[in-house]
Scaffold this active site. Structure first.
Site, PDB file in Angstrom:
ATOM      1  N   GLU A  21       0.150  -1.337   5.494  1.00 35.47           N
ATOM      2  CA  GLU A  21       1.199  -0.886   6.509  1.00 35.47           C
ATOM      3  C   GLU A  21       0.910   0.556   6.868  1.00 35.47           C
ATOM      4  OE1 GLU A  21       5.033   0.750   7.775  1.00 35.47           O
ATOM      5  OE2 GLU A  21       3.861   1.336   5.953  1.00 35.47           O
ATOM      6  N   ASP A  72       0.833  -1.108  -0.057  1.00 34.51           N
ATOM      7  CA  ASP A  72       0.140  -0.008  -0.033  1.00 34.51           C
ATOM      8  C   ASP A  72       0.813   1.235   0.033  1.00 34.51           C
ATOM      9  OD1 ASP A  72       0.841  -0.664   2.658  1.00 34.51           O
ATOM     10  OD2 ASP A  72      -0.773   1.078   3.291  1.00 34.51           O
TER      11      ASP A  72
END
Length: 401
Positions: A170, A77
């Protein structure tokens, strides 16, 4: 294929996470990217590559069974702090002059504003058009891991077994939530989620998130005297009670901070959200206690229930878990030296999946990937530094003592 070429393909995938989502991954577009990574891994010979039901990607490059099994981890991400779609990346050679990112909008990357650019004169920089982030945090880590894996598969030299993991979410603090530590099977690991060449990090912040809700009383302003209670003013009062010098823009190194990330409000109701950070556990506790004291004071002043404070710890400084096995830090420093880097340790002014994984039993320092200005529109990464970081990973896997 080199790491920069891979990276330029990866930035075409919008993988921003969404902290308001309750799903895992928090956005479906992360699964799209994960699916492509699994296909690529299988094409290069990582036959056991797969994506699990939570969107995590795993794979193995088998090696000498007498050597430790080493894990390399990166996250898929990208940060929601700046636009992350329709990224227009290109490579420019930096000679010291201002880099025009976007002529139409008059956006320039200037050494005067970003002095670290001076270190990269003569290099080729991958930049954006100044309207989006680039996504080197952490697609650069993914590109470097897979390029290193490809070289291990084709190189023929002895090496340790490599376990690969790519995590979702994350950036919103959930990357380790559903990590399959039991099946991962590494003796120790490294997150490839760092900054400039040569940086090795095993100290993170202690981290918490705080949400503060304020209740007011609305009434027509024409007849509000002695009746109206404006929740927005109380929220401003709360913010004013926190140390003004302990904001991110005034701190560095080991200095912690309170960071107001967003605010919403009306007369009737207001909300502030913060992140709290400090490397020192005692100072971290003091910061949380300071918020609790401010909320208690305002409840005494305006009445019980006016302020509702919720604090949740996110992760802790992984130094405590790394110090008993410093040999993995020393190995990484030797790999950096073998790749031509001047290794140096530095505290992470942020966090990585490795912090929580270290507390879960998998020691996991953080390695550089070469990028700069993460989470913003002026993010960039040198092609040459990506190659050096890739070589560092190869050295890490092939020179195991």
């Amino acid at each position: 294929m080199n790491a920069a070429e891979r990276f330029l393909r990866y930035v075409n995938y919008d993988t921003q996470s969404d902290e308001f989502s309750e799903t895992c991954p928090s956005t479906a577009k992360q699964r799209v990217f994960a699916t492509r990574l699994v296909e690529e891994m299988q094409e290069m010979g990582i036959q056991d590559a797969y994506m699990d039901e939570n969107g995590y990607v795993y794979g193995t490059v088998p090696g000498d069974p007498s050597l430790p099994v080493i894990g390399l981890i990166a996250h898929m991400d990208t940060s929601p702090d700046a636009p992350g779609g329709n990224i227009r990346a290109r490579v420019v050679r930096y000679d010291g002059a201002d880099i025009c990112l976007n002529a139409e909008k008059g956006i320039y990357l200037r050494e005067q504003e970003y002095p670290n650019l001076a270190r990269h004169r003569g290099k080729r920089l991958i930049v954006t058009d100044g309207t989006t982030l680039l996504g080197a945090d952490d697609k650069a880590g993914i590109a470097e891991i897979l390029t290193a894996a490809e070289r291990l598969l084709s190189g023929g030299q002895p090496h340790a077994s490599l376990r690969i993991a790519f995590t979702p979410d994350e950036e919103i603090g959930r990357g380790a939530d559903r990590f399959n530590l039991k099946d991962f099977g590494a003796d120790y690991a490294y997150t490839c989620d760092g900054g400039t060449v040569g940086e090795l990090e095993y100290e993170t912040f202690n981290a918490a998130g705080a949400q503060v809700e304020f209740r007011g009383r609305n009434i027509h302003p024409g007849s509000a005297k002695d009746k109206m209670v404006n929740a927005q003013y109380i929220a401003m009062e709360f913010q004013g009670m926190l140390p003004q010098g302990q904001k991110p823009e005034y701190t560095e190194g080991y200095e912690g901070f309170f960071h107001l990330t967003d605010m919403q409000g009306s007369v009737e109701q207001a909300r502030l959200r913060y992140i709290i950070r400090d490397h020192d556990m005692e100072k971290f506790r003091e910061k949380k206690a300071m918020m609790e004291a401010a909320a208690a004071f305002l409840n005494r002043k305006y009445g019980a229930g006016t302020v509702n404070l919720t604090i949740r710890d996110s992760y802790y400084n992984m130094r405590e878990k790394i110090e008993p096995c410093m040999y993995i830090v020393e190995r990484a420093m030797r790999a950096m030296g073998a790749a031509g880097m001047e290794a140096r340790t530095a505290p992470v002014r942020g966090g990585t999946d490795g912090a929580r994984l270290s507390y879960a039993g998998l020691p996991c320092p953080n390695l550089c990937t070469g990028g700069e200005n993460f989470h913003g529109r002026f993010e960039y990464i040198p092609v040459e530094d990506m190659e050096q970081c890739t070589q560092m990973l190869v050295e890490l896997l092939t020179h195991v003592e």
